[in-house]
Design an enzyme around this catalytic site. Structure first.
Site, mmCIF file in Angstrom:
data_model
loop_
_atom_site.group_PDB
_atom_site.id
_atom_site.type_symbol
_atom_site.label_atom_id
_atom_site.label_comp_id
_atom_site.label_asym_id
_atom_site.label_seq_id
_atom_site.Cartn_x
_atom_site.Cartn_y
_atom_site.Cartn_z
ATOM 1 N N TYR C 97 0.856 -1.190 0.000
ATOM 2 C CA TYR C 97 0.000 0.000 0.000
ATOM 3 C C TYR C 97 0.889 1.235 0.000
ATOM 4 O O TYR C 97 1.889 1.297 0.720
ATOM 5 C CB TYR C 97 -0.885 0.015 1.249
ATOM 6 C CG TYR C 97 -1.652 1.315 1.392
ATOM 7 C CD1 TYR C 97 -2.937 1.444 0.855
ATOM 8 C CD2 TYR C 97 -1.099 2.414 2.052
ATOM 9 C CE1 TYR C 97 -3.637 2.640 0.962
ATOM 10 C CE2 TYR C 97 -1.800 3.615 2.163
ATOM 11 C CZ TYR C 97 -3.066 3.718 1.618
ATOM 12 O OH TYR C 97 -3.753 4.895 1.708
ATOM 13 N N GLU C 182 -3.399 7.516 -4.279
ATOM 14 C CA GLU C 182 -3.304 6.248 -3.546
ATOM 15 C C GLU C 182 -3.166 5.091 -4.520
ATOM 16 O O GLU C 182 -3.860 5.054 -5.540
ATOM 17 C CB GLU C 182 -4.568 6.075 -2.696
ATOM 18 C CG GLU C 182 -4.551 4.853 -1.799
ATOM 19 C CD GLU C 182 -5.867 4.709 -1.030
ATOM 20 O OE1 GLU C 182 -5.853 4.884 0.199
ATOM 21 O OE2 GLU C 182 -6.895 4.408 -1.667
#
Lengths: 373, 289, 373, 289
Positions: C97, C182
């Site tokens: 992530y 993101e």
């Protein structure tokens, strides 16, 4: 790194700074027949081109070819003219000055503007030069153009063009690591357009690793300096006749200064730098010999560069290259005893004191000069 | 105490390089508290007994106050911000050929954050009476004393320091500002620090051509600085437009000549030596008064 | 402004962030026959697409066309699927992530990285989320990638790829005024490549004047909200049944809250803003009426927006649009007496006190509701 | 005195606009020393008797300390830097819809230079006991007193201020932080100023959903702030993911809820009102203790 006018103008185009239509040629027959009347401008990296006859005006291709031939055969202040910029002649209404440079003591970019364009800015009286500084943290802000435009008495559309131009200049200055971006003259044409009639751009040499597209121009170096650059020596050619080898930029300058105080003129600046290598010392000698000095003064304060290394380099150079000029050596600092011993064994006297060494240089120089005369 | 003292905890960014490993050892010998080195991928090893880490964050438990940056010029800015962003407030940059725009940015940012930048392209700082140094000045030339030396040069500084030592005097703080056009500290910045510092009784300025730092120092000395000052200015014989080795040593547009600097200093009552070796004599004269 | 995954990935390509081969379709027959096995991903602006069956895998064009047809007929969390992204399936070795967002209290960009990719970051325990902040004055520095790579146990070539990726993300974040960039999951493929398997990019709506190339996606607004946006009202649709008109975002929120404390549910948030215009007040009513509320509560503290202006707007709206729902008005502040007088003359009672007005709303609401049941 | 006092000399950037001309007059009426206005191309004219100049540099002879910026959002950053670069150290930004990256840059730069940014997108500051204000708060709602109000809102603030005044109390300083996600001042910044300020005896915090500024204020109050504090938090009924008018009023990723803020404030001994109109009652209760 100094850019040629035509290279600077290529960058100007990239940043939306208006320049006259034009192209660069390397031979007279490259003149086209499209943009007459035209200005032909000799491309050199030194200033004062106009006064030296480096700018001509042509009304036809034929005329231009002859003028180009003439310009391309010229040498301006020691620089051979290799390129000529052919540009559409512009109708000048007013000539202004604008530049961005680095203010060393304020540690930030300085924007200078003046209504007195077309002359050397050094000759303009200070009250007519308007200055604003750029904060290096947040960068250029358009209010700077707003304030300067008013001081230059620009209004309406011209003020707007000025704002766009200065914003382009500031981006060029920042993105290309420039030390100077100068437009002189910045012309207001009779048609009401702002246009960069000339360009002077200097790019920070230390930034070239991130500007692969910036051309490397060495034409403002002497032949000897170019050679030294290839060999990676920090070297400047001077007009005296005593060869100098020293270590550290400050000490090397101090060495030149000491000679001058005795009325002696150095042939060069040569700083060995901070590496402890016999080869670097040794190979400095053939470089110096190319400058054909009457004698050589080696002035070393040993630190990183140790005195015995220097001594060994000198001894090897004498042997390998058969240096026949007188050499005066002064050694102090790390391993000075060892260094002096090595030199002594090879018949070279080394001084332990700079003033004494300089006195010795003066004495030998005076002897040689008498011998010659 | 100027900028650092004997308690200052120093890290070396680029400790496994030639300069980093040699000079970290010299600093240890001089008495500097070198607490860590940085070299990406070398964490867990040691250099001269100094533990090596991959990045500055990993050294924070050692509470570093200062750093010596000795990495190639293109990486200096990143190393600098790594130090600054992790709270290190004395940053010495050894590296030469740092792009001047990088220096402008670093130096301005640091000033706003009350951090001190020494260099780029200088020999660092030695606080003799505290027995500590950050940088590359040769250890053996110093003797504890009362003369501060502020210089734009390297080798020439060592020469002058040694001549002071040899003349039976000694030094308090010796600092090399760096030879670039943009450096972290000016003569004036350091003079302000020395004004009320107790160890220093006289100051030597070692200037050179280029810029106006010497002229500004002269103004300050005239109005504010009461301790005796002597000076040497290198580059009297330099022609305009040529860089004399240092990026900062250049006479441009008629500015930055040795004459201008010497004149300004003289008018501030500063004696300027003709030869570097005359400095001790001028000092002794001033101190006798 | 939320971007669709495929729009975010277009920006990723621009900044050198690797993404899978792929293309977006609006109709099933647009599936090509080149990149199988392929993932088909429904494009919606809301989260939780995977769980809702919005991602499918196809081995052939035929299979893909059927799946695309299915996806393009779906509605995910109230959003109709208009686009499907067809992508070459990647061989996942690890899922990480990485994101850059704005830390409001530190007032600077925050980089978050975790080895726990592919799940909602909110569900990852804090000790597994590594954070570094970007100084907004000097911007992103590569050391941040160096530090995070080590924390993610990335080494060698993957660490290098990570550094380039993060530098690209930070440039995108800055140059496009992003509020969020993101990548979840950031995939390490079995072939040893780092690749952005998903994208979530939010661009600051207030910056769109300088990003003409950013698409305007309104699919995350309700139909009513889109209508209000066109009319330039600050409006949010809620799930209650009392229409609310107030002035100032804070006071409007406080109005909704006050209703809730009485067990009453607002139908909407509508802030009249700080302009003193009868028309703005008047035209708020047809907007509210579209939401079909049981009654309307107008709560005004007059400042820039004056109370008499509001009163006139209400009176005009009642006449012009024939509003037949009960209206409770509370007026205080500038010109409150005049405003109340105007309303009184038109048979509308205006309260001078917010708690009393809310009590009145509750009373009327309870009466209407009983009448209905 | 908080940030400004009766001697503060204010300029208005964008004075010929609707907001600039109206509110510069209101400020004059309130007692603010509005010394100049800026509007490019309008130099030499006057607005409400205030001389207009083309740029900030031209106003420097009037020695301005503060500015109100009321220009369209795309030009705010330029106006801000014009003020900051010319030494103005209190900068109030009225404009809404300023890009958040611009605000981040401006606010960080200003903090490093010890400048105060109020806003963007807030009503400004009123220092009642000094008879001065910068911003757009209605003049008639204030009465000199001892209650400071710190708020993220506009209209709601006026409502609360008026309720305090109507209850027979009065205000010291009222400041609107601004409704954006990034603003110059936090509750905590202002609380630090108020801690030892003599005029203020109690504080009202007017918060709203989004961010964690209220939680941080609660932490600070718990450990450092001894004056009585009461609060109101708007947005209890707001659903997650929706911007409630203000760019900053949004609950994202489960953070920034009214519940979290109220809980934090309660645990710091701060009474939180259910209705804005309850604030005076809570204040009176606190002040009686």
């Amino acid at each position: 790194m100094n850019l040629y006018e035509f290279q600077g103008k290529e960058l100007f185009r990239k940043f939306g700074i208006p320049v006259p239509d034009g192209y660069v040629i390397k031979a007279p027959e490259e003149v086209r027949d499209d943009i007459f009347p035209a200005a032909l401008k000799a491309q050199v990296l030194v200033g004062g081109r106009g006064k030296a006859g480096g700018i001509k005006f042509a009304n036809s291709r034929e005329e231009a070819i002859n003028m180009a031939r003439d310009l391309l055969s010229q040498t301006i202040k020691g620089s051979k003219v290799k390129y000529v910029l052919v540009e559409r002649k512009i109708n000048i209404d007013k000539e202004l000055y604008i530049s961005i440079t680095i203010d060393r003591s304020k540690r930030r970019p300085l924007v200078m503007a003046s209504t007195e364009g077309g002359v050397e800015i050094e000759s303009v009286e200070e009250s007519k030069i308007h200055m604003k500084w750029i904060d290096p943290m947040h960068g250029y802000s358009p209010y700077i153009a707003k304030i300067l435009a008013k001081k230059l008495n620009l209004t309406g559309d011209i003020a707007k063009q000025f704002s766009e131009l200065l914003s382009g200049m500031s981006r060029l200055f920042e993105e290309y690591d420039a030390e100077l971006v100068e437009i002189n003259p910045l012309v207001i044409t009779k048609e009401g357009k702002l246009i960069a009639a000339d360009s002077k751009v200097i790019i920070d040499t230390d930034s070239l690793f991130r500007h692969r597209d910036v051309p490397v121009n060495l034409d403002d170096l002497t032949e000897l300096e170019r050679y030294a650059k290839e060999k990676d020596y920090s070297f400047v050619e001077l007009d005296g006749d005593i060869g100098v080898i020293a270590n550290g930029a400050g000490l090397t300058m101090a060495t030149l200064d000491s000679l001058l105080l005795h009325g002696l003129k150095p042939r060069n600046f040569l700083d060995l730098g901070g590496t402890d290598s016999v080869d670097i010392v040794k190979n400095a000698f053939p470089l110096i010999m190319k400058a054909n000095p009457k004698m050589i003064f080696v002035n070393i304060f040993g630190g990183v560069t140790k005195c015995d290394t220097v001594a060994n380099g000198i001894v090897l150079a004498k042997k390998e290259f058969g240096i026949d000029k007188p050499i005066v050596v002064r050694l102090n600092g790390v391993h000075e005893e060892e260094g002096r011993q090595i030199l002594k064994e090879n018949g070279i006297e080394a001084f332990a004191n700079m003033p004494e060494a300089v006195k010795k240089v003066a004495e030998i120089y005076s002897r040689i000069s008498k011998g010659v005369s | 105490m100027v900028y650092i003292n004997k308690e200052t905890r120093v890290i070396v960014q680029g400790i496994t390089g030639h300069q980093g490993s040699f000079h970290s050892n010299e600093m240890l010998k001089f008495g500097t508290k070198v607490v860590a080195g940085i070299s990406p991928g070398k964490a867990g090893t040691k250099v001269n007994g100094i533990p090596v880490f991959d990045n500055v964050e990993e050294t924070l438990h050692l509470e570093p106050d200062a750093t010596m940056i000795s990495v190639p010029a293109p990486y200096v800015k990143d190393a600098f911000y790594e130090a600054l962003d992790h709270g290190i407030r004395v940053i010495y940059i050894l590296t030469e050929h740092v792009p001047v725009h990088d220096s402008m940015e670093m130096v301005n940012d640091a000033r706003l954050k009350n951090a001190v930048v020494i260099g780029p392209n200088g020999p660092g700082i030695t606080v003799v009476h505290e027995g500590t140094k950050i940088g590359i000045m040769p250890n053996h030339i110093f003797r504890k004393g009362n003369v501060a030396v502020i210089s734009r040069s390297g080798t020439l500084t060592y020469e002058i320091v040694k001549s002071i030592t040899d003349a039976g005097m000694g030094e308090s703080t010796v600092i090399g500002l760096g030879g670039d056009a943009i450096v972290g500290l000016s003569f004036m910045d350091v003079l302000k620090e020395l004004r009320k510092e107790r160890q220093t009784r006289a100051v030597v300025l070692v200037g050179e051509i280029g810029g106006t730092a010497e002229e500004e120092a002269a103004e300050y000395i005239k109005s504010e600085f009461k301790k005796p000052v002597v000076a040497y200015i290198a580059g009297r014989s330099a022609p305009p437009g040529k860089r004399m080795g240092h990026a900062g040593a250049i006479i441009t547009r008629g500015k930055g000549t040795a004459e201008s600097k010497i004149k300004a200093l003289n008018s501030a009552g500063v004696d300027v030596a003709d030869y570097p070796q005359d400095i001790p004599v001028l000092l002794q004269k001033k101190l006798k008064k």
